[in-house]
Design a protein around this motif. Structure first.
Motif: not given
Length: 414
Positions: A172-191, A197-202
């Motif tokens: 299902k769509t999560p309400d909140v997704v918390s992602i660690c950030v260094g240079g921004g690779g993970l945030l760019s990808g998962v974000g 696919a889950a635009p309502s997730a914060e």
């Protein structure tokens, strides 16, 4: 333009052979604390104990498809280096890995282990950024493909495959997704995956307060280079985020948070003590961010990415020290002691009045007397923050001149 879901799905298929589908585990402790359903995406259980293998493998496979690659070069504080090393030994590609001299020995050792005869480790500079610029020069000079840890579309696509996994596992769509950030690779990808696919997730990006390069870039609406960063959270201490990452992240419905080193250490120790999970400082950022959010999480479905577990055991004493100071269970005060017989004994008796909550008391230094007073640095450890406040109130009431010191002799000696 964001990378498309089809691109992420292609990357997912491409890297499947080497990747572990890591568990998405519900945390009973965090769920109870926040009155929510909190899930941990356990990337610390990857073969290299971090998510970095995703982007590294996707990049090397893509390079191998485009042209016959015999050698690559990368720069990393540790986790990306391990991912590249394993990929090099798997694909029989020689790799030059530039790491800062301050990289934890545990991470250097693991790079050697994963890469074997296929990698050469070179130590350069004190920070990731210094190692990075050195690696870029070497790549240009010798015409060797550079495998960037975050500022590369193929790497971003690899990291983003985790977002697809999260949605598949959660169902299902999560309400909140918390992602660690260094240079921004993970945030760019998962974000990017969540945005489509889950635009309502914060989305929340969490980075070290002492290396908040993404937060500053978003604030100024441009990539900036921080003049100084702390190296403590080595896996996320980046002075300059990637421009590719920034262009993606600025399109996301994103809130940036920062976590102090003390808060990071406190959350790291709690996860070890309560959950038996060994996490590195960068790996706990997303969980630490839960305590910084200004929204009510009650009843929400929350996903936190535990991004890595490559914690050097020799850093434990420093981590414990920082956590105790942050929690108020340990503090250092510089006291002005009159050069009168019995003065220090009076101070000691005031502190010892809280004997039931006093864990330890240490006198670290005593400066030369000036104008009838000497300055003493005292370390006090207590069972809880209220005991510390009581001790300071008693000192004030007794007219003892003191100030809280930010210096920690324990950390200075490490």
């Amino acid at each position: 333009m964001l990378p498309t879901l089809d691109e992420f799905k292609q990357a997912q298929q491409q890297i499947a052979a080497l990747l572990s589908v890591t568990p998405l585990e519900r945390s009973a402790r965090l769920s109870n604390h926040f009155k929510a359903d909190v899930y941990l995406k356990r990337e610390d259980l990857q073969q290299v104990r971090s998510y970095k293998i995703r982007g590294a493998y996707n990049k090397l496979l893509t390079l191998s498809k485009d042209k016959k690659v015999k050698q690559v070069i990368c720069a990393s504080a540790g986790n990306h280096a391990q991912g590249v090393a394993l990929c090099c030994s798997t694909l029989n590609i020689h790799g030059i890995i530039i790491m800062p001299k301050t990289a934890p020995l545990q991470k250097i050792s693991k790079v050697e282990s994963f890469g074997g005869k296929w990698v050469e480790i070179r130590l350069h500079g004190e920070t990731y950024d210094e190692a990075y610029h050195h690696a870029l020069k070497a790549a240009e000079k010798d015409d060797i493909p550079f495998v960037h840890p975050f500022n590369d579309r193929d790497v971003i696509l690899g990291q983003g495959t985790m977002g697809l996994e999260i949605l598949e596992q959660l169902g299902k769509t999560p309400d909140v997704v918390s992602i660690c950030v260094g240079g921004g690779g993970l945030l760019s990808g998962v974000g990017s995956v969540m945005a489509q696919a889950a635009p309502s997730a914060e989305l929340f990006g969490v980075e070290p307060a002492e290396a908040a390069s993404m937060s500053e870039a978003i604030k100024q609406n441009k990539v900036v280079t921080l003049p100084f960063i702390s190296r403590f959270v080595d896996g996320a201490s980046v002075a300059t985020i990637g421009d590719v990452n920034f262009e993606i992240c600025r399109q996301l419905n994103l809130q940036m948070l920062t976590a102090s080193e003390g808060a990071i250490c406190s959350a790291l120790i709690e996860m070890y003590n309560e959950d038996g999970i060994i996490v590195e400082p960068a790996g706990i950022l997303a969980v630490t961010g839960l305590y910084q959010m200004d929204i009510d999480l009650t009843g929400k479905t929350v996903v936190c990415i535990v991004s890595g577990g490559n914690n050097d055991i020799y850093r434990t004493q420093e981590i414990i020290e920082r956590a105790k100071i942050y929690e108020g269970k340990k503090f250092y005060i510089r006291v002005e002691v009159p050069q009168i017989s019995g003065s220090f004994a009076t101070i000691l008796s005031i502190i010892e009045k809280e004997h039931e909550g006093l864990v330890s008391f240490t006198r670290y230094s005593n400066a030369k007397a000036i104008n009838g007073y000497s300055s003493a640095l005292l370390g006090v450890e207590v069972t809880n923050k209220s005991i510390g406040k009581a001790i300071m109130n008693r000192l004030n009431q007794a007219g003892i001149s003191f100030r809280i010191s930010k210096e920690s002799p324990v950390i200075n000696e490490l």
